[in-house]
Design a protein around this motif. Structure first.
Motif, mmCIF file in Angstrom:
data_model
loop_
_atom_site.group_PDB
_atom_site.id
_atom_site.type_symbol
_atom_site.label_atom_id
_atom_site.label_comp_id
_atom_site.label_asym_id
_atom_site.label_seq_id
_atom_site.Cartn_x
_atom_site.Cartn_y
_atom_site.Cartn_z
ATOM 1 N N GLU C 110 0.854 -1.196 0.000
ATOM 2 C CA GLU C 110 0.000 0.000 0.000
ATOM 3 C C GLU C 110 0.885 1.240 0.000
ATOM 4 O O GLU C 110 1.886 1.321 0.704
ATOM 5 N N GLU C 114 -0.394 6.872 1.365
ATOM 6 C CA GLU C 114 -1.837 6.721 1.254
ATOM 7 C C GLU C 114 -2.341 5.539 2.071
ATOM 8 O O GLU C 114 -3.094 4.700 1.575
ATOM 9 N N ARG C 187 -3.492 0.703 -2.410
ATOM 10 C CA ARG C 187 -3.723 1.861 -1.558
ATOM 11 C C ARG C 187 -4.480 1.431 -0.309
ATOM 12 O O ARG C 187 -5.213 0.442 -0.321
ATOM 13 N N THR C 189 -6.694 3.337 1.125
ATOM 14 C CA THR C 189 -8.065 3.789 0.905
ATOM 15 C C THR C 189 -8.118 4.465 -0.455
ATOM 16 O O THR C 189 -7.149 5.088 -0.890
ATOM 17 N N TYR C 190 -9.275 4.301 -1.139
ATOM 18 C CA TYR C 190 -9.484 4.965 -2.426
ATOM 19 C C TYR C 190 -10.384 6.188 -2.257
ATOM 20 O O TYR C 190 -10.875 6.746 -3.231
ATOM 21 N N ASN C 319 -8.104 11.081 9.595
ATOM 22 C CA ASN C 319 -7.459 11.781 8.482
ATOM 23 C C ASN C 319 -8.351 12.945 8.089
ATOM 24 O O ASN C 319 -9.568 12.775 7.958
ATOM 25 N N TYR C 321 -8.631 15.345 4.994
ATOM 26 C CA TYR C 321 -8.110 15.558 3.639
ATOM 27 C C TYR C 321 -8.470 16.951 3.152
ATOM 28 O O TYR C 321 -9.607 17.197 2.748
ATOM 29 N N GLN C 325 -5.050 13.233 -0.855
ATOM 30 C CA GLN C 325 -3.821 12.833 -0.184
ATOM 31 C C GLN C 325 -2.730 13.906 -0.322
ATOM 32 O O GLN C 325 -1.707 13.832 0.362
ATOM 33 N N GLN C 326 -2.964 14.901 -1.202
ATOM 34 C CA GLN C 326 -1.926 15.909 -1.454
ATOM 35 C C GLN C 326 -1.693 16.809 -0.241
ATOM 36 O O GLN C 326 -0.584 17.219 0.028
ATOM 37 N N LYS C 328 -2.910 16.713 3.746
ATOM 38 C CA LYS C 328 -3.650 15.889 4.697
ATOM 39 C C LYS C 328 -3.124 16.087 6.107
ATOM 40 O O LYS C 328 -1.914 16.111 6.322
#
Lengths: 363, 363, 363
Positions: C110, C114, C187, C189-190, C319, C321, C325-326, C328
């Motif tokens: 993973e 991410e 990953r 998580t998507y 998390n 966001y 993910q850019q 976080k």
């Protein structure tokens, strides 16, 4: 070569990435363990940023990942393999400053990723500051490139053990009556694009690099001197391209290694050695690429009183150029024979064989 | 500055390369060997990638090759000298997070490649996390840039020897009644492009950084406190540009260094010191560049019971700006005098002289 | 992702920078000092250069600054975390060569930046060449991506202590009846963009990796074998996105760790372990970003005769966001309970708590 970004009126920067991956079989495991091993490792792994500040001043900065993952040594620290500035006043008058290849032997100056055989021989590296040194060089081409000269002032040996850290001085000339070799770096093969015959000579010296009576007075500081002579020939014909190259080396510190030196003095400080290498590039593609066969023969006499280390190395193999040097497969078989004595305990100093398969990409 | 590549709606990244090469003569070889030495080395060697993610968020990542090839230490490992994110909400309210220059002394915050003299003084680096620290900062400009404030929370000293790893807190203010200095970093000279008069004060503290009874109970954990005051003046006139700057430093851990501290406690933890530096930039070009003369005078009192280390350093030299800070030659002569005692055995702690010639390119 | 520069007919290179900064509180200072600590450090700090040489051949080179500034270890040396070439002949037939993630466990594969929770568990790294290994892989997607296979030949354990350095062999398959996971990396998580249900199995082996009678004969060389099974589920609904994942691990070297192994044999070579992790992503923005809650539960049985190390780790957090993910923010509380015995002297082997706040930018 990778992408180039221009900016300002005269500025540009080019990015390159080069990876050489080798899989290697050896019939011993380590210096204290016989047996054998199969090892994948990254022989060279380099990010390069180079460019021109303006028409006169340029730079070259190369980050190296080192020999990564050999013998289980993973995640090698990166360092600047090269970091230097160039000032090109005219073709006969060029300057370099920083850390770059010392200018002694032809083979050390042949591009790392463009050798004729699998790799260069250790004999091509000087005992101190083997491949690169830190300093300044003046060099240039005369007579339409037929004659090239180089002068370099650099650190050489630096050690607490030596009272006087004098600069090292290196001088090199070559003569190329056919196509000129006008770059600072040479190549191990031009892949049939040039007709080259070059003879070169170099002299290297640094005063007072080691005591021959380190533990018994420190009165005798000895000078380092080295000479090399080399010849390179490559000629393309309808029947293929033929390459042949040879060199001799004579390193000396007045036999200090066999007297009473400091412990850090390298074992190759009294080395006499030579290499010969030949290549044949088939004239046409074979499959999707071009095939080149090569062989080399190296002799090294370390002049140690013990007779240890002296060896003869024979190697043969092939380069398969899928897209020139940019995508290349290389295979080599190598046999190392110790001339006088084999170590009873250290497998790396016993006669041994090695088989290597390498893949290289230059981006 | 090197090339900038834009992408997306607000994104950009800029690439830079900077190299400082020095040739240095010293009248000793090492801490255990008198004599003298001539050494070429790469004082600074940096690849920088910086950019904006969007109008608010940016980053700065600088790979450093370190002091490479000094005293024969070649191929220094590279590391991230700086690696941080910036969040600029407004000019009075800016944030930084990551590893970046601690915000204590003006001279440490002066750009590494734009000092007035050859280099900064060691006194400008705090005893723990000397030049950079890891943490977060809030800072900004008020009153049209005449007033700047900075607050930083960072690691400071981290050691197994200390029971409580408390954060370090740093505060700094400056007042600039003429042209503002509104960046996070200062400069050692503006080369006559600004009229600047700036007074700054800073305070630095971390609780319980060291025991003064490390081997005898560990009951007395002492606090670190430091203060600095600095002044910077630069004024361009028809007769040339005059620069003058001075600062004082007072570092203290309640005299722990003279009691019973852990062995890792730095020798400069009780330092009182000051510097003064002056410069004069000629008004017109001389040859192909501009000439600036400089001098500096440093005093350091380490307050060690032994009286060791205390010294006075005097230096003078020149900068020759071929293309501003981008292409610069610097020469400096430096004399270090130990005030109380000279070490009988360590040449680096005896009065000595040093001559340095440096060349710098910022790409 | 950062900027991409195209060149030639098919060439391109992309530059990325990623920084994860953590502030962490722990209720001990070091392995020999109780107390507590607050530490800022750079958990991940990476410059990446990747690209395509042409439509078939690509590369990926990632410089890592390591875990920088944790526990006062500043200026970590950079190294190539990944350095490999890719050859994509067709979707069912792809090759990789160099240094890259070993292909055993899902969680190791993973993406580092991410994950679903703060970070991956150590159990996901194999005892030898934990996260990355050096070698070659063949892999591909079959049945429209519903089935994926991977075969890898790599270095595995390399040690002077072992007579025969045999290659390591890894095989992995997964089945994804809903949306396919067709990349080499997974990953954690998507973020609700995919409907995924994936079951995977992997097998890892290397012959003769350790003696179980290292000091008493070296006659019994033991083989390493490992198996893992994992399941991943993520489903977006109008009420939010639900994520659940679990895996078990069984590493073994025939109990050598409890017999008479070499000293370098890792303590996790006989590990049985498992994790379960769940997540819930709110369907709509909360403030300027999206909120995801997560929890995980890890058990590890090291099968040491001493009963040391066995532990149960429980963690929960969020998390946030700001831009996927850019950008976080992540917060996590973690509790580690040692199942059998707590070390009397080493605070890291006593029950402890940890609170982490992290910020990440991927440029």
């Amino acid at each position: 070569a990778g992408p180039t970004v221009n900016f300002g009126e005269q500025g540009s920067v080019t990015f390159n990435y080069a990876l050489q991956m080798w899989g290697q079989y050896e019939d011993y495991t380590s210096s204290n363990d016989d047996g054998d091993q199969t090892d994948f490792f990254l022989r060279r792994n380099r990010l390069t940023f180079s460019g021109q500040y303006n028409d006169y001043v340029g730079f070259y900065a190369q980050l190296e990942g080192g020999v990564d993952s050999k013998d289980g040594e993973d995640d090698s620290s990166t360092f600047f393999r090269d970091a230097y500035l160039t000032l090109d006043y005219s073709d006969p008058l060029r300057f370099m400053a920083g850390r770059f290849k010392n200018t002694f032997s032809r083979e050390n100056l042949e591009a790392c990723l463009e050798p004729l055989t699998l790799d260069r021989s250790a004999m091509s590296f000087t005992p101190f500051a083997g491949s690169r040194d830190t300093g300044v060089a003046m060099w240039g081409n005369l007579a339409d490139g037929a004659l090239q000269y180089r002068l370099m002032l650099a650190d050489g040996r630096e050690a607490d053990e030596v009272a006087q850290d004098n600069p090292r001085m290196t001088a090199r000339v070559h003569w190329s009556p056919l196509d000129p070799e006008y770059d600072y770096g040479y190549r191990g093969t031009y892949l049939g694009t040039q007709k080259v015959f070059t003879i070169g000579f170099a002299y290297d010296t640094q005063a007072d690099v080691a005591y021959s009576d380190f533990n018994t007075g420190r009165n005798s500081a000895e000078d380092y001197t080295a000479t090399t002579a080399d010849v390179f020939f490559e000629y393309p014909t309808a029947a293929g391209t033929f390459t042949a190259s040879a060199a001799t080396f004579d390193y000396s510190i007045d036999n200090a290694i066999n007297e009473d030196p400091d412990l850090a003095l390298p074992a190759n400080s009294e080395l006499d050695s030579s290499y010969g290498k030949v290549g044949y590039l088939f004239p046409n593609k074979i499959g999707i690429g071009r095939l080149q066969l090569f062989a080399r023969y190296d002799t090294s006499d370390f002049n140690l009183d013990s007779g240890l280390l002296d060896n003869t190395t024979t190697a043969g193999g092939f380069n398969y150029y899928i897209d020139g040097q940019q995508l290349k497969l290389t295979g080599e078989y190598r046999s190392v024979d110790f001339d006088n004595v084999e170590s009873a305990t250290n497998p790396t100093l016993q006669d041994h064989d090695q088989v290597t398969l390498g893949f290289q990409m230059i981006f």
